[in-house]
Scaffold this motif. Sequence first.
Motif, PDB file in Angstrom:
ATOM      1  N   ALA A 109       0.736  -1.076  -0.106  1.00 39.59           N
ATOM      2  CA  ALA A 109       0.048  -0.091  -0.068  1.00 39.59           C
ATOM      3  C   ALA A 109       0.907   1.119  -0.037  1.00 39.59           C
ATOM      4  O   ALA A 109       0.366   2.479  -0.523  1.00 39.59           O
ATOM      5  N   ALA A 110       2.046   0.964   0.642  1.00 38.36           N
ATOM      6  CA  ALA A 110       2.955   2.336   0.723  1.00 38.36           C
ATOM      7  C   ALA A 110       3.820   2.618  -0.615  1.00 38.36           C
ATOM      8  O   ALA A 110       4.413   3.585  -0.640  1.00 38.36           O
ATOM      9  N   ALA A 111       3.834   1.688  -1.394  1.00 38.07           N
ATOM     10  CA  ALA A 111       4.672   1.729  -2.682  1.00 38.07           C
ATOM     11  C   ALA A 111       3.873   2.614  -3.859  1.00 38.07           C
ATOM     12  O   ALA A 111       2.828   2.568  -3.898  1.00 38.07           O
ATOM     13  N   ASP A 112       4.748   3.431  -4.523  1.00 34.90           N
ATOM     14  CA  ASP A 112       4.480   4.229  -5.409  1.00 34.90           C
ATOM     15  C   ASP A 112       3.903   3.320  -6.648  1.00 34.90           C
ATOM     16  O   ASP A 112       4.495   2.220  -7.107  1.00 34.90           O
ATOM     17  N   GLN A 113       2.700   3.543  -7.258  1.00 35.80           N
ATOM     18  CA  GLN A 113       2.200   2.850  -8.269  1.00 35.80           C
ATOM     19  C   GLN A 113       1.865   4.027  -9.509  1.00 35.80           C
ATOM     20  O   GLN A 113       1.209   4.857  -9.172  1.00 35.80           O
TER      21      GLN A 113
END
Length: 326
Positions: A116-120
């Motif tokens: 959820a915290a990763a850039d997409q």
Amino acid sequence: MEHDPSPVSRAAYDAVCAERDQLLTLLRALPDISFVLDEHGVYVNVIGGTNEAMYVSGQNLLGHALHDALPTPLADECLHLVRTAIESGELQTIEYCLRAADVPVLPEEARTGTRAAADQWFEGRVLPLPAYDHTNRVALWVAVNITPRKQLEHYWQEVAHTDPLTGLANRQRLFERAHQEVERAHRHQHPLALLQIDFDHFKRLNDVYGHAAGDEALRRITQSCAGILRDADLMARTGGEEFAILLPETDSDGALDLSRRLLETVREVRLPDFAPEVRLTISIGCATLRTKESFDRLMRRADEALYEAKASGRDRVCANQGSQEP
């Protein structure tokens, strides 16, 4: 509620509806996620997104507005694109970065954790969706996850700006960053310093102990120097045994103080596997940016100071204060 077309337009209307239904059926079968958004930015429908590795379920978005779900700047831009697509009838595109953690209407389990915290990164393709069964005009937003492509682009960009032997920035990256820092320093009247560094007697080391020893010396020296720099500083390899360090927010005293620490640090570097008896040293030329000065001129003055350091015995720093004229 669907419009009630006249008999004259019935055939055209039926054709549009058939095309719409085919499109929606196709989208349901695709791994990418799509949204039907009305002209007020409300999520009317969520379609597809079957690739769970690339998408979080968007069903919780239904009934919410863009400004409920997205950070305000992105929501503003998305709403503008939706309205533009509806008014113009033409495809609109956008690339945007979004983290699941930043979408408050998603379930808590979808907003927590490493994923959820990763850039997409997504490519949004927005086009009007006529004859859709809704009271307001709507647009279709197809969100294609392009994160792998962006990661690959970032990797190749890093490769293009990195020296393969030392892992430092290369000359191209130095010049790009330097011109930005010079412009910023002049605009805000902040100090900026540049160090030009040369490995003393590098050819002799290569000739006597071999190129493997020279390569190891370069790696060890640069690692030891980089270890005492700030995050804002940039160290780059500009030639075979030549390096430069760009020092934002650094005046002459600060640059000279760092130079002396670099000299001491390099004197402690050893090559136990190649030449344990060799003592490594560097020479440093130091210059600080003057009023209206270009980076090219700053670099020339630092080079002049470096030549002075080498001519006067090496293993030392010399400063070129220059004049106030560029």
